[in-house]
Design an enzyme around this catalytic site. Structure first.
Site, PDB file in Angstrom:
ATOM      1  N   ASP A 207     -11.299 -29.953 -25.765  1.00 45.07           N
ATOM      2  CA  ASP A 207     -10.821 -31.304 -25.459  1.00 45.07           C
ATOM      3  C   ASP A 207      -9.519 -31.280 -24.657  1.00 45.07           C
ATOM      4  OD1 ASP A 207     -10.979 -34.152 -25.649  1.00 45.07           O
ATOM      5  OD2 ASP A 207      -9.507 -34.127 -27.270  1.00 45.07           O
ATOM      6  N   SER A 231     -10.422 -39.965 -25.255  1.00 42.06           N
ATOM      7  CA  SER A 231     -11.776 -39.442 -25.448  1.00 42.06           C
ATOM      8  C   SER A 231     -12.601 -40.456 -26.231  1.00 42.06           C
ATOM      9  CB  SER A 231     -11.725 -38.121 -26.212  1.00 42.06           C
ATOM     10  OG  SER A 231     -10.946 -37.167 -25.539  1.00 42.06           O
ATOM     11  N   GLN A 281     -18.459 -34.787 -22.402  1.00 39.04           N
ATOM     12  CA  GLN A 281     -17.537 -35.763 -22.976  1.00 39.04           C
ATOM     13  C   GLN A 281     -17.422 -36.970 -22.059  1.00 39.04           C
ATOM     14  OE1 GLN A 281     -12.903 -35.588 -23.241  1.00 39.04           O
ATOM     15  NE2 GLN A 281     -13.633 -34.739 -25.166  1.00 39.04           N
TER      16      GLN A 281
END
Length: 297
Positions: A207, A231, A281
């Site tokens: 991430d 996110s 993502q």
């Protein structure tokens, strides 16, 4: 805690307290950030799921949603639901709760390895990490020295990050930039030999730079920021064993950005060229003035 190495700090962060059979509590460092780092929550949630499964069934995929921003310095409780224990597959659902509110949920599937045929896409041909500057050195070379807050964060950074291409610092450098990026990464120090720790460490790291690919055509990665990003969801597929304290290449691209949302895809290769992890993502991108509280709205 202050004399811990970055790797020891990461292992400690992923070492959850077991409150009950399927209930765990994780630390949330009191960082000078407006919200808890999403990779931390994902990594801790996967630890919780993995602690309720058999070691011979490694995780092969996870799908997660970031629902609310977490508060730094406040513990996070992870509730595990044992959805299924089959002959070959195990499924777990994890809900992360902070101050009585659900901030994150994750579903993970674990699979007993089986023999099969194999194929994969080749690893991109890029310079080795030894020929590239550390991210912190590249930043210092540009601005001279880091502000005290960033210097403290750099000392605690668990991963050595090295961008394959030079960082862009101004809008003038964005001309012709494609929505893709690649970085070499590895944990700074040994993470031990528990495969679950390495899997959760890479989940944490996944991430850190993935949404860069979305921003590259429109905003310098370093310098004055115009966009606030968060996110929204995160998915990973684990293909083969790896070590997060060995160099791995994180190849990233963004096929589309529209409607204030950008999609990013990543592939993680071992130093030897084996495709170890695939990542997807979606992130939310808004002008900073519209999301001063860091929420997803």
């Amino acid at each position: 805690m202050t004399d811990q190495s970055p790797a020891e700090h990461l292992v400690d962060l992923l070492d959850l307290e077991r409150i009950d059979l399927d209930l765990f509590r994780g630390r949330s460092p009191h960082e000078s950030l407006q919200r808890v780092f999403g990779g931390q929550v994902a990594g801790q949630a996967l630890v919780a799921a993995g602690r309720t499964t058999e070691p011979e069934r490694p995780v092969h995929s996870l799908h997660a949603y970031f629902l609310r921003p977490g508060r730094p310095g406040v513990p996070i409780v992870y509730q595990v639901e044992r959805v299924r224990d089959g002959r070959s597959f195990t499924t777990r659902r994890v809900v992360a709760v902070q101050e009585g509110r659900t901030i994150f949920n994750l579903t993970a599937s674990f699979h007993r390895p089986e023999p099969s045929f194999e194929h994969q896409m080749p690893m991109p041909d890029v310079p080795p990490p030894e020929e590239l500057p550390r991210l912190v050195d590249e930043i210092k070379g540009r601005i001279g020295s880091l502000p005290e807050r960033l210097e403290r964060m750099a000392r605690r950074q668990a991963f050595d990050i090295r961008y394959v291409e030079r960082l862009r610092w101004s809008e003038d450098e964005l001309a012709g930039a494609e929505p893709r990026s690649a970085v070499w990464m590895r944990a700074i120090g040994s993470l031990g030999d528990d495969p679950l720790v390495h899997t959760c460490a890479v989940t944490y790291a996944s991430d850190m730079t993935l949404l860069d690919a979305v921003r590259i055509p429109v905003e310098p990665l370093w310098g004055e920021r115009k966009l606030d990003l968060a996110s929204l969801d995160h998915a990973m597929w684990f293909h083969r064993r790896f070590r997060a304290d060995d160099w791995f290449l994180y190849q990233q691209e963004s096929p589309i950005a529209t409607g204030a949302r950008g999609l990013a895809r990543g592939q993680i290769f071992t130093r030897e060229g084996g495709l170890a992890v695939s990542v997807t993502q979606e992130g939310l991108f808004r002008p900073l003035r519209e999301t001063g509280d860091g929420s997803q709205g």
